[in-house]
Motif scaffolding. Structure first.
Motif, mmCIF file in Angstrom:
data_model
loop_
_atom_site.group_PDB
_atom_site.id
_atom_site.type_symbol
_atom_site.label_atom_id
_atom_site.label_comp_id
_atom_site.label_asym_id
_atom_site.label_seq_id
_atom_site.Cartn_x
_atom_site.Cartn_y
_atom_site.Cartn_z
ATOM 1 N N ASP A 76 6.908 6.924 25.801
ATOM 2 C CA ASP A 76 7.240 5.560 25.393
ATOM 3 C C ASP A 76 6.002 4.762 24.981
ATOM 4 O OD1 ASP A 76 9.696 6.391 26.220
ATOM 5 O OD2 ASP A 76 10.005 4.807 27.694
ATOM 6 N N ALA A 77 4.916 4.906 25.734
ATOM 7 C CA ALA A 77 3.719 4.119 25.461
ATOM 8 C C ALA A 77 3.130 4.469 24.093
ATOM 9 C CB ALA A 77 2.673 4.336 26.554
ATOM 10 N N LYS A 78 3.047 5.765 23.783
ATOM 11 C CA LYS A 78 2.525 6.188 22.486
ATOM 12 C C LYS A 78 3.445 5.736 21.357
ATOM 13 C CE LYS A 78 -1.346 8.299 23.416
ATOM 14 N NZ LYS A 78 -2.617 7.689 22.981
ATOM 15 N N TYR A 79 4.750 5.796 21.601
ATOM 16 C CA TYR A 79 5.701 5.358 20.583
ATOM 17 C C TYR A 79 5.505 3.877 20.288
ATOM 18 C CZ TYR A 79 10.121 4.558 18.154
ATOM 19 O OH TYR A 79 11.075 4.213 17.220
ATOM 20 N N ALA A 80 5.347 3.086 21.340
ATOM 21 C CA ALA A 80 5.131 1.644 21.157
ATOM 22 C C ALA A 80 3.834 1.381 20.402
ATOM 23 C CB ALA A 80 5.111 0.944 22.512
ATOM 24 N N GLN A 81 2.782 2.122 20.744
ATOM 25 C CA GLN A 81 1.513 1.962 20.045
ATOM 26 C C GLN A 81 1.649 2.292 18.563
ATOM 27 O OE1 GLN A 81 -0.785 4.510 22.931
ATOM 28 N NE2 GLN A 81 -2.346 2.960 22.567
ATOM 29 N N LEU A 82 2.343 3.390 18.271
ATOM 30 C CA LEU A 82 2.507 3.809 16.882
ATOM 31 C C LEU A 82 3.305 2.778 16.094
ATOM 32 C CD1 LEU A 82 2.087 5.977 14.729
ATOM 33 C CD2 LEU A 82 4.185 7.068 15.514
ATOM 34 N N GLN A 83 4.367 2.249 16.686
ATOM 35 C CA GLN A 83 5.161 1.241 15.995
ATOM 36 C C GLN A 83 4.354 -0.022 15.753
ATOM 37 O OE1 GLN A 83 8.266 1.852 14.725
ATOM 38 N NE2 GLN A 83 7.732 3.914 15.418
ATOM 39 N N ALA A 84 3.487 -0.374 16.702
ATOM 40 C CA ALA A 84 2.632 -1.548 16.529
ATOM 41 C C ALA A 84 1.640 -1.347 15.392
ATOM 42 C CB ALA A 84 1.895 -1.864 17.828
ATOM 43 N N VAL A 85 1.043 -0.150 15.324
ATOM 44 C CA VAL A 85 0.108 0.166 14.242
ATOM 45 C C VAL A 85 0.802 0.095 12.888
ATOM 46 C CG1 VAL A 85 -1.254 2.018 13.216
ATOM 47 C CG2 VAL A 85 -1.454 1.550 15.649
ATOM 48 N N MET A 86 2.005 0.658 12.791
ATOM 49 C CA MET A 86 2.745 0.644 11.537
ATOM 50 C C MET A 86 3.087 -0.779 11.118
ATOM 51 S SD MET A 86 5.250 3.918 12.200
ATOM 52 C CE MET A 86 6.281 3.542 10.784
ATOM 53 N N GLU A 87 3.501 -1.595 12.082
ATOM 54 C CA GLU A 87 3.869 -2.972 11.747
ATOM 55 C C GLU A 87 2.649 -3.786 11.330
ATOM 56 O OE1 GLU A 87 6.159 -6.186 10.891
ATOM 57 O OE2 GLU A 87 6.768 -4.117 11.254
ATOM 58 N N MET A 88 1.512 -3.572 11.981
ATOM 59 C CA MET A 88 0.280 -4.251 11.563
ATOM 60 C C MET A 88 -0.098 -3.869 10.140
ATOM 61 S SD MET A 88 -2.304 -4.531 14.835
ATOM 62 C CE MET A 88 -2.289 -2.785 15.244
ATOM 63 N N SER A 89 0.064 -2.592 9.816
ATOM 64 C CA SER A 89 -0.246 -2.130 8.460
ATOM 65 C C SER A 89 0.667 -2.789 7.440
ATOM 66 C CB SER A 89 -0.106 -0.605 8.378
ATOM 67 O OG SER A 89 -1.014 0.036 9.239
ATOM 68 N N ARG A 90 1.968 -2.849 7.753
ATOM 69 C CA ARG A 90 2.914 -3.488 6.844
ATOM 70 C C ARG A 90 2.572 -4.962 6.646
ATOM 71 N NH1 ARG A 90 7.104 0.141 9.012
ATOM 72 N NH2 ARG A 90 7.328 -1.212 10.807
ATOM 73 N N ARG A 91 2.263 -5.645 7.752
ATOM 74 C CA ARG A 91 1.973 -7.078 7.643
ATOM 75 C C ARG A 91 0.669 -7.331 6.880
ATOM 76 N NH1 ARG A 91 3.865 -9.784 13.439
ATOM 77 N NH2 ARG A 91 5.877 -8.710 13.525
ATOM 78 N N TYR A 92 -0.315 -6.493 7.116
ATOM 79 C CA TYR A 92 -1.579 -6.641 6.402
ATOM 80 C C TYR A 92 -1.365 -6.470 4.905
ATOM 81 C CZ TYR A 92 -5.980 -5.292 4.252
ATOM 82 O OH TYR A 92 -7.033 -5.190 3.385
ATOM 83 N N LEU A 93 -0.718 -5.371 4.525
ATOM 84 C CA LEU A 93 -0.504 -5.118 3.107
ATOM 85 C C LEU A 93 0.406 -6.178 2.505
ATOM 86 C CD1 LEU A 93 -1.035 -3.347 0.700
ATOM 87 C CD2 LEU A 93 0.821 -1.848 1.408
ATOM 88 N N GLY A 94 1.406 -6.601 3.262
ATOM 89 C CA GLY A 94 2.290 -7.645 2.773
ATOM 90 C C GLY A 94 1.553 -8.940 2.526
ATOM 91 N N ASP A 95 0.653 -9.328 3.445
ATOM 92 C CA ASP A 95 -0.128 -10.560 3.272
ATOM 93 C C ASP A 95 -1.026 -10.480 2.051
ATOM 94 O OD1 ASP A 95 1.028 -11.693 5.459
ATOM 95 O OD2 ASP A 95 -0.661 -11.347 6.813
ATOM 96 N N VAL A 96 -1.684 -9.330 1.880
ATOM 97 C CA VAL A 96 -2.581 -9.155 0.735
ATOM 98 C C VAL A 96 -1.806 -9.238 -0.571
ATOM 99 C CG1 VAL A 96 -4.065 -7.510 -0.477
ATOM 100 C CG2 VAL A 96 -4.313 -7.830 1.990
ATOM 101 N N LEU A 97 -0.682 -8.520 -0.634
ATOM 102 C CA LEU A 97 0.100 -8.515 -1.862
ATOM 103 C C LEU A 97 0.751 -9.867 -2.119
ATOM 104 C CD1 LEU A 97 1.745 -4.994 -1.653
ATOM 105 C CD2 LEU A 97 -0.029 -5.722 -3.223
ATOM 106 N N GLN A 98 1.198 -10.524 -1.079
ATOM 107 C CA GLN A 98 1.842 -11.811 -1.269
ATOM 108 C C GLN A 98 0.853 -12.833 -1.807
ATOM 109 O OE1 GLN A 98 4.458 -12.933 1.830
ATOM 110 N NE2 GLN A 98 4.579 -15.063 1.227
ATOM 111 N N ARG A 99 -0.397 -12.720 -1.433
ATOM 112 C CA ARG A 99 -1.412 -13.660 -1.879
ATOM 113 C C ARG A 99 -1.844 -13.384 -3.316
ATOM 114 N NH1 ARG A 99 -4.515 -12.830 2.052
ATOM 115 N NH2 ARG A 99 -5.968 -11.350 1.126
#
Length: 224
Positions: A76-99
Protein backbone atom coordinates in the motif's frame (compact mmCIF):
# COMPACT_ATOMS: atom_id res chain seq x y z
CA UNK A 1 25.67 -8.12 -5.57
CA UNK A 2 24.18 -5.10 -3.79
CA UNK A 3 23.99 -1.85 -5.75
CA UNK A 4 26.36 -0.18 -3.31
CA UNK A 5 29.03 -2.62 -4.48
CA UNK A 6 28.60 -1.66 -8.15
CA UNK A 7 31.03 0.72 -9.88
CA UNK A 8 29.94 4.28 -9.08
CA UNK A 9 29.05 5.20 -12.65
CA UNK A 10 26.73 2.19 -12.93
CA UNK A 11 24.64 2.93 -9.82
CA UNK A 12 21.26 4.38 -10.86
CA UNK A 13 21.29 7.33 -8.47
CA UNK A 14 24.83 8.39 -9.28
CA UNK A 15 24.21 7.81 -12.98
CA UNK A 16 21.18 10.11 -12.83
CA UNK A 17 23.11 12.86 -11.06
CA UNK A 18 26.01 12.65 -13.50
CA UNK A 19 24.18 12.10 -16.79
CA UNK A 20 20.55 13.09 -16.21
CA UNK A 21 17.37 11.04 -15.78
CA UNK A 22 17.01 10.49 -19.53
CA UNK A 23 20.15 8.30 -19.48
CA UNK A 24 18.50 5.71 -17.23
CA UNK A 25 16.52 2.68 -18.30
CA UNK A 26 12.96 2.09 -17.04
CA UNK A 27 14.32 -0.45 -14.55
CA UNK A 28 16.93 1.98 -13.24
CA UNK A 29 14.36 4.76 -12.78
CA UNK A 30 12.03 2.37 -10.98
CA UNK A 31 14.92 1.17 -8.78
CA UNK A 32 15.50 4.74 -7.57
CA UNK A 33 11.82 4.98 -6.70
CA UNK A 34 11.81 1.62 -4.87
CA UNK A 35 15.09 2.49 -3.06
CA UNK A 36 15.65 -1.08 -1.82
CA UNK A 37 15.28 -4.57 -3.20
CA UNK A 38 14.26 -7.76 -1.44
CA UNK A 39 16.33 -10.61 -0.08
CA UNK A 40 18.56 -11.92 -2.82
CA UNK A 41 17.63 -9.18 -5.31
CA UNK A 42 18.91 -5.66 -5.77
CA UNK A 43 16.45 -2.84 -6.44
CA UNK A 44 17.37 -3.02 -10.14
CA UNK A 45 16.79 -6.78 -10.26
CA UNK A 46 13.44 -6.34 -8.54
CA UNK A 47 12.53 -3.54 -10.95
CA UNK A 48 13.30 -5.69 -13.98
CA UNK A 49 11.16 -8.47 -12.57
CA UNK A 50 8.26 -6.11 -11.86
CA UNK A 51 8.38 -4.59 -15.34
CA UNK A 52 8.38 -8.03 -16.93
CA UNK A 53 5.52 -9.19 -14.70
CA UNK A 54 3.34 -6.17 -15.48
CA UNK A 55 4.27 -5.81 -19.12
CA UNK A 56 6.19 -2.56 -18.93
CA UNK A 57 6.36 0.72 -17.05
CA UNK A 58 3.05 2.15 -18.28
CA UNK A 59 1.14 -0.97 -17.21
CA UNK A 60 2.83 -1.01 -13.81
CA UNK A 61 2.06 2.66 -13.19
CA UNK A 62 -1.54 2.17 -14.28
CA UNK A 63 -2.13 -0.99 -12.24
CA UNK A 64 -4.92 -1.13 -9.69
CA UNK A 65 -4.03 -1.32 -6.00
CA UNK A 66 -4.86 -5.02 -5.80
CA UNK A 67 -2.83 -5.85 -8.92
CA UNK A 68 0.09 -3.70 -7.80
CA UNK A 69 0.28 -5.34 -4.39
CA UNK A 70 0.38 -8.86 -5.86
CA UNK A 71 4.04 -8.26 -6.68
CA UNK A 72 6.62 -9.16 -4.04
CA UNK A 73 8.19 -6.08 -2.50
CA UNK A 74 5.22 -3.81 -3.21
CA UNK A 75 2.44 -2.77 -0.88
CA UNK A 76 0.00 0.00 0.00
CA UNK A 77 2.74 2.47 0.92
CA UNK A 78 4.59 2.06 -2.40
CA UNK A 79 1.32 2.31 -4.30
CA UNK A 80 0.48 5.57 -2.54
CA UNK A 81 3.95 6.93 -3.28
CA UNK A 82 3.69 6.01 -6.95
CA UNK A 83 0.26 7.62 -7.29
CA UNK A 84 1.59 10.77 -5.63
CA UNK A 85 4.55 10.91 -8.03
CA UNK A 86 2.25 10.46 -11.04
CA UNK A 87 -0.12 13.17 -9.85
CA UNK A 88 2.74 15.61 -9.21
CA UNK A 89 3.99 14.96 -12.74
CA UNK A 90 0.53 15.57 -14.21
CA UNK A 91 0.09 18.79 -12.23
CA UNK A 92 3.54 20.06 -13.13
CA UNK A 93 3.08 19.44 -16.84
CA UNK A 94 -0.45 20.78 -16.69
CA UNK A 95 0.72 24.02 -15.04
CA UNK A 96 3.50 24.48 -17.58
CA UNK A 97 1.23 23.84 -20.54
CA UNK A 98 -1.60 25.92 -19.16
CA UNK A 99 0.73 28.89 -18.79
CA UNK A 100 2.47 28.66 -22.15
CA UNK A 101 0.61 26.39 -24.53
CA UNK A 102 -1.38 27.48 -27.54
CA UNK A 103 -3.53 24.58 -28.75
CA UNK A 104 -3.04 25.25 -32.43
CA UNK A 105 -1.81 21.81 -33.47
CA UNK A 106 -2.70 18.17 -32.95
CA UNK A 107 0.77 17.56 -31.47
CA UNK A 108 0.34 20.06 -28.63
CA UNK A 109 -3.11 18.67 -27.88
CA UNK A 110 -1.77 15.11 -27.72
CA UNK A 111 1.00 16.04 -25.29
CA UNK A 112 -1.40 17.71 -22.93
CA UNK A 113 -4.07 15.02 -23.04
CA UNK A 114 -1.57 12.21 -22.54
CA UNK A 115 -0.34 13.99 -19.41
CA UNK A 116 -3.88 14.28 -18.08
CA UNK A 117 -5.58 11.03 -19.10
CA UNK A 118 -2.90 8.39 -19.58
CA UNK A 119 -3.10 5.76 -16.88
CA UNK A 120 -6.62 6.63 -15.68
CA UNK A 121 -8.22 3.35 -14.53
CA UNK A 122 -11.76 4.47 -15.46
CA UNK A 123 -13.18 6.39 -18.37
CA UNK A 124 -12.96 10.15 -17.96
CA UNK A 125 -14.58 12.63 -20.35
CA UNK A 126 -12.92 16.03 -20.18
CA UNK A 127 -13.10 19.41 -21.87
CA UNK A 128 -10.35 21.89 -22.68
CA UNK A 129 -11.86 25.38 -22.67
CA UNK A 130 -9.89 27.75 -24.91
CA UNK A 131 -9.88 31.49 -25.56
CA UNK A 132 -10.08 33.08 -29.01
CA UNK A 133 -6.35 32.51 -29.53
CA UNK A 134 -6.71 28.85 -28.57
CA UNK A 135 -4.88 29.29 -25.28
CA UNK A 136 -6.06 27.09 -22.44
CA UNK A 137 -8.46 28.71 -20.01
CA UNK A 138 -9.19 25.55 -18.05
CA UNK A 139 -9.06 21.78 -18.28
CA UNK A 140 -12.01 20.11 -16.57
CA UNK A 141 -12.97 16.45 -16.22
CA UNK A 142 -16.73 16.47 -16.74
CA UNK A 143 -18.09 12.92 -16.71
CA UNK A 144 -16.86 9.60 -15.32
CA UNK A 145 -17.50 5.91 -15.77
CA UNK A 146 -18.78 4.29 -18.95
CA UNK A 147 -18.87 7.03 -21.57
CA UNK A 148 -21.84 6.72 -23.92
CA UNK A 149 -24.55 8.93 -25.33
CA UNK A 150 -26.54 8.72 -22.10
CA UNK A 151 -23.63 9.69 -19.85
CA UNK A 152 -22.40 12.87 -21.56
CA UNK A 153 -24.52 16.01 -21.45
CA UNK A 154 -23.71 18.60 -24.16
CA UNK A 155 -25.72 21.25 -22.32
CA UNK A 156 -23.38 20.99 -19.31
CA UNK A 157 -20.35 21.41 -21.55
CA UNK A 158 -21.97 24.39 -23.27
CA UNK A 159 -23.04 25.97 -19.97
CA UNK A 160 -19.51 25.77 -18.62
CA UNK A 161 -18.13 27.25 -21.85
CA UNK A 162 -20.34 30.31 -21.36
CA UNK A 163 -19.28 30.65 -17.73
CA UNK A 164 -15.61 30.61 -18.74
CA UNK A 165 -16.16 32.88 -21.75
CA UNK A 166 -14.63 30.21 -23.94
CA UNK A 167 -14.41 30.74 -27.70
CA UNK A 168 -13.46 27.17 -28.61
CA UNK A 169 -13.27 23.70 -27.09
CA UNK A 170 -11.47 20.42 -27.41
CA UNK A 171 -13.09 17.43 -25.74
CA UNK A 172 -11.38 14.16 -24.94
CA UNK A 173 -11.84 10.89 -23.17
CA UNK A 174 -9.72 7.84 -22.46
CA UNK A 175 -10.13 4.16 -23.23
CA UNK A 176 -8.70 2.18 -20.27
CA UNK A 177 -8.81 -0.92 -22.47
CA UNK A 178 -5.73 0.40 -24.27
CA UNK A 179 -7.45 0.60 -27.67
CA UNK A 180 -7.81 4.16 -28.92
CA UNK A 181 -10.13 3.42 -31.84
CA UNK A 182 -13.21 5.70 -31.57
CA UNK A 183 -16.55 3.94 -31.36
CA UNK A 184 -19.75 4.87 -33.17
CA UNK A 185 -20.97 6.30 -29.86
CA UNK A 186 -17.89 8.53 -29.70
CA UNK A 187 -18.73 9.94 -33.14
CA UNK A 188 -22.37 10.53 -32.18
CA UNK A 189 -21.40 12.31 -28.97
CA UNK A 190 -19.00 14.52 -30.89
CA UNK A 191 -21.70 15.65 -33.30
CA UNK A 192 -24.18 16.36 -30.49
CA UNK A 193 -21.63 18.49 -28.65
CA UNK A 194 -20.63 20.32 -31.83
CA UNK A 195 -24.26 21.12 -32.62
CA UNK A 196 -24.93 22.40 -29.09
CA UNK A 197 -21.87 24.66 -29.14
CA UNK A 198 -22.61 25.97 -32.65
CA UNK A 199 -25.85 27.50 -31.34
CA UNK A 200 -23.67 29.63 -29.04
CA UNK A 201 -21.11 30.47 -31.73
CA UNK A 202 -18.47 28.34 -29.95
CA UNK A 203 -16.29 26.04 -32.05
CA UNK A 204 -15.55 22.42 -31.22
CA UNK A 205 -12.02 21.96 -32.56
CA UNK A 206 -11.52 18.28 -31.86
CA UNK A 207 -12.48 15.20 -29.92
CA UNK A 208 -9.51 13.04 -28.95
CA UNK A 209 -9.48 9.49 -27.66
CA UNK A 210 -6.52 8.58 -25.43
CA UNK A 211 -5.33 5.02 -24.82
CA UNK A 212 -1.85 4.73 -23.31
CA UNK A 213 0.66 6.37 -25.62
CA UNK A 214 -1.84 6.57 -28.51
CA UNK A 215 -4.13 9.51 -29.16
CA UNK A 216 -6.68 9.46 -32.00
CA UNK A 217 -8.08 12.76 -33.30
CA UNK A 218 -11.58 12.68 -34.76
CA UNK A 219 -10.90 16.00 -36.48
CA UNK A 220 -7.95 14.47 -38.34
CA UNK A 221 -10.21 11.63 -39.45
CA UNK A 222 -12.87 14.00 -40.72
CA UNK A 223 -15.41 12.76 -38.17
CA UNK A 224 -16.00 16.05 -36.40
Amino acid sequence: MAIRDWPTDERPREKLLQRGAQALSDAELLAIFLRTGVQGKSAVDLSRELLADHGGLAALMGASLSRFCQSKGLGDAKYAQLQAVMEMSRRYLGDVLQRDQVFSSAASTRRYLQAQLRGEPREVFAALYLDNRHRLIRYEPMFFGTIDSAAVYPREIARRALELNSAALIVAHNHPSGVAEPSDADVRITRRISDALALLDIRLLDHCVVAGAEVVSLAERGQL
